[in-house]
Design a protein around this motif. Structure first.
Motif, PDB file in Angstrom:
ATOM      1  N   GLU A 107       0.808  -1.225   0.000  1.00 59.89           N
ATOM      2  CA  GLU A 107       0.000   0.000   0.000  1.00 59.89           C
ATOM      3  C   GLU A 107       0.839   1.271   0.000  1.00 59.89           C
ATOM      4  O   GLU A 107       0.486   2.246  -0.653  1.00 59.89           O
ATOM      5  N   GLU A 108       1.943   1.300   0.713  1.00 57.48           N
ATOM      6  CA  GLU A 108       2.796   2.490   0.724  1.00 57.48           C
ATOM      7  C   GLU A 108       3.262   2.832  -0.694  1.00 57.48           C
ATOM      8  O   GLU A 108       3.392   3.995  -1.057  1.00 57.48           O
ATOM      9  N   VAL A 109       3.526   1.801  -1.480  1.00 62.23           N
ATOM     10  CA  VAL A 109       4.001   1.998  -2.849  1.00 62.23           C
ATOM     11  C   VAL A 109       2.855   2.434  -3.760  1.00 62.23           C
ATOM     12  O   VAL A 109       2.974   3.400  -4.515  1.00 62.23           O
ATOM     13  N   THR A 110       1.743   1.748  -3.687  1.00 66.52           N
ATOM     14  CA  THR A 110       0.633   2.073  -4.582  1.00 66.52           C
ATOM     15  C   THR A 110       0.062   3.455  -4.291  1.00 66.52           C
ATOM     16  O   THR A 110      -0.426   4.129  -5.198  1.00 66.52           O
ATOM     17  N   SER A 111       0.141   3.908  -3.042  1.00 66.75           N
ATOM     18  CA  SER A 111      -0.347   5.253  -2.736  1.00 66.75           C
ATOM     19  C   SER A 111       0.519   6.306  -3.424  1.00 66.75           C
ATOM     20  O   SER A 111       0.017   7.341  -3.882  1.00 66.75           O
ATOM     21  N   ILE A 112       1.828   6.057  -3.519  1.00 67.05           N
ATOM     22  CA  ILE A 112       2.720   6.964  -4.241  1.00 67.05           C
ATOM     23  C   ILE A 112       2.374   6.956  -5.726  1.00 67.05           C
ATOM     24  O   ILE A 112       2.339   8.002  -6.393  1.00 67.05           O
ATOM     25  N   PHE A 113       2.105   5.780  -6.274  1.00 67.64           N
ATOM     26  CA  PHE A 113       1.743   5.679  -7.689  1.00 67.64           C
ATOM     27  C   PHE A 113       0.466   6.471  -7.972  1.00 67.64           C
ATOM     28  O   PHE A 113       0.366   7.171  -8.992  1.00 67.64           O
ATOM     29  N   ARG A 114      -0.517   6.358  -7.074  1.00 61.83           N
ATOM     30  CA  ARG A 114      -1.776   7.096  -7.262  1.00 61.83           C
ATOM     31  C   ARG A 114      -1.534   8.602  -7.211  1.00 61.83           C
ATOM     32  O   ARG A 114      -2.091   9.365  -7.998  1.00 61.83           O
ATOM     33  N   ALA A 115      -0.689   9.032  -6.272  1.00 57.82           N
ATOM     34  CA  ALA A 115      -0.404  10.461  -6.140  1.00 57.82           C
ATOM     35  C   ALA A 115       0.297  10.995  -7.384  1.00 57.82           C
ATOM     36  O   ALA A 115       0.033  12.118  -7.822  1.00 57.82           O
ATOM     37  N   LEU A 116       1.181  10.208  -7.964  1.00 62.98           N
ATOM     38  CA  LEU A 116       1.870  10.641  -9.182  1.00 62.98           C
ATOM     39  C   LEU A 116       0.880  10.896 -10.310  1.00 62.98           C
ATOM     40  O   LEU A 116       1.007  11.856 -11.065  1.00 62.98           O
ATOM     41  N   ARG A 117      -0.124  10.014 -10.420  1.00 66.95           N
ATOM     42  CA  ARG A 117      -1.111  10.204 -11.485  1.00 66.95           C
ATOM     43  C   ARG A 117      -2.060  11.351 -11.168  1.00 66.95           C
ATOM     44  O   ARG A 117      -2.312  12.206 -12.022  1.00 66.95           O
ATOM     45  N   GLU A 118      -2.600  11.393  -9.957  1.00 66.26           N
ATOM     46  CA  GLU A 118      -3.630  12.372  -9.619  1.00 66.26           C
ATOM     47  C   GLU A 118      -3.083  13.797  -9.525  1.00 66.26           C
ATOM     48  O   GLU A 118      -3.732  14.749  -9.949  1.00 66.26           O
ATOM     49  N   ARG A 119      -1.887  13.948  -8.976  1.00 67.80           N
ATOM     50  CA  ARG A 119      -1.333  15.287  -8.760  1.00 67.80           C
ATOM     51  C   ARG A 119      -0.452  15.776  -9.910  1.00 67.80           C
ATOM     52  O   ARG A 119      -0.342  16.974 -10.148  1.00 67.80           O
ATOM     53  N   HIS A 120       0.200  14.838 -10.587  1.00 69.62           N
ATOM     54  CA  HIS A 120       1.195  15.247 -11.582  1.00 69.62           C
ATOM     55  C   HIS A 120       0.941  14.680 -12.978  1.00 69.62           C
ATOM     56  O   HIS A 120       1.702  14.970 -13.901  1.00 69.62           O
ATOM     57  N   GLY A 121      -0.104  13.854 -13.138  1.00 67.42           N
ATOM     58  CA  GLY A 121      -0.409  13.308 -14.450  1.00 67.42           C
ATOM     59  C   GLY A 121       0.621  12.317 -14.957  1.00 67.42           C
ATOM     60  O   GLY A 121       0.776  12.147 -16.173  1.00 67.42           O
ATOM     61  N   VAL A 122       1.324  11.642 -14.055  1.00 66.26           N
ATOM     62  CA  VAL A 122       2.345  10.674 -14.450  1.00 66.26           C
ATOM     63  C   VAL A 122       1.789   9.260 -14.295  1.00 66.26           C
ATOM     64  O   VAL A 122       1.392   8.859 -13.201  1.00 66.26           O
ATOM     65  N   ALA A 123       1.752   8.524 -15.396  1.00 66.81           N
ATOM     66  CA  ALA A 123       1.294   7.141 -15.355  1.00 66.81           C
ATOM     67  C   ALA A 123       2.467   6.240 -14.999  1.00 66.81           C
ATOM     68  O   ALA A 123       3.551   6.357 -15.577  1.00 66.81           O
ATOM     69  N   VAL A 124       2.275   5.348 -14.039  1.00 65.30           N
ATOM     70  CA  VAL A 124       3.329   4.437 -13.595  1.00 65.30           C
ATOM     71  C   VAL A 124       3.045   3.050 -14.156  1.00 65.30           C
ATOM     72  O   VAL A 124       1.950   2.515 -13.993  1.00 65.30           O
ATOM     73  N   HIS A 125       4.027   2.494 -14.837  1.00 67.20           N
ATOM     74  CA  HIS A 125       3.929   1.135 -15.366  1.00 67.20           C
ATOM     75  C   HIS A 125       4.909   0.263 -14.594  1.00 67.20           C
ATOM     76  O   HIS A 125       6.115   0.541 -14.582  1.00 67.20           O
TER      77      HIS A 125
END
Length: 203
Positions: A107-125
């Motif tokens: 969860e600590e990792v996936t929350s960072i991934f979500r923040a990258l998309r929601e706040r900065h528009g960065v998609a994580v693969h």
């Protein structure tokens, strides 16, 4: 299929709006002779007259009007693409981030991934990397970063964000000698046959 220089297309689109060589030249910062040259070169590449010019007015031919109608959306899309790329370069940002990992994405990792998309528009693969070769893909440029266990002492790598430590678990078979124990320490683990890493990762 002939490729037209971007300046030629820009010149034609501007002329289509201004319908005046002088104003087109002023708007683009060119001389009138340069505008005429760009239009003539484009007409040669297209293989048709695009502009009608008389002593009284400037207008587009039917072929020119059709060409402008078809090329304008693509030109605007190209400009927007360049503008987005320039903005990302100024921010040092990207639209996609390729991240490798050697274990569970918790969860600590996936929350960072979500923040990258929601706040900065960065998609994580995410990419699963071998346990025994955690750094090969990032060193080869196949991924941008890897989530790996510390310590990392590779001279070609930089340790960036550190995720907070997580509770560690040991999974064993139901008939294993330690299956009934509530917890074990590092000394107990030293006596067990654990995972064997196979790969080029450091010892």
């Amino acid at each position: 299929m002939h490729q037209a220089h971007l300046q030629q297309i820009e010149c034609l689109l501007t002329l289509a709006e201004e319908l005046h060589f002088g104003r087109t030249a002023e708007r683009l910062g060119y001389s009138q002779s340069r505008v005429s040259q760009l239009i003539a070169t484009l007409e040669t590449k297209v293989g048709a007259r695009l502009v009608e010019r008389t002593s009284r007015k400037v207008g587009l031919t039917r072929a020119g009007a059709q060409f402008v109608k078809e090329i304008r959306p693509a030109y605007r899309t190209l400009l927007r693409t360049f503008e987005r790329a320039r903005e990302r370069a100024m921010r040092g940002a990207v639209e996609e981030l390729r991240v490798g990992f050697t274990g569970m994405v918790y969860e600590e990792v996936t929350s960072i991934f979500r923040a990258l998309r929601e706040r900065h528009g960065v998609a994580v693969h995410t990419h699963d990397v071998p346990l025994g070769s955690p750094f090969t893909a990032v060193l080869d440029g196949e991924i941008d970063a890897v989530i790996a266990e510390l310590p990392v002492h590779e001279s070609e790598l930089t340790v960036g964000f550190r995720f907070p430590p997580q509770d560690q678990y040991v999974m064993v078979g139901a008939d294993h000698p330690i299956a009934e124990r509530e917890s074990i320490d590092a000394e107990d683990l030293a006596k067990l046959d654990l995972l064997h890493r196979a790969g080029d990762g450091p010892g």
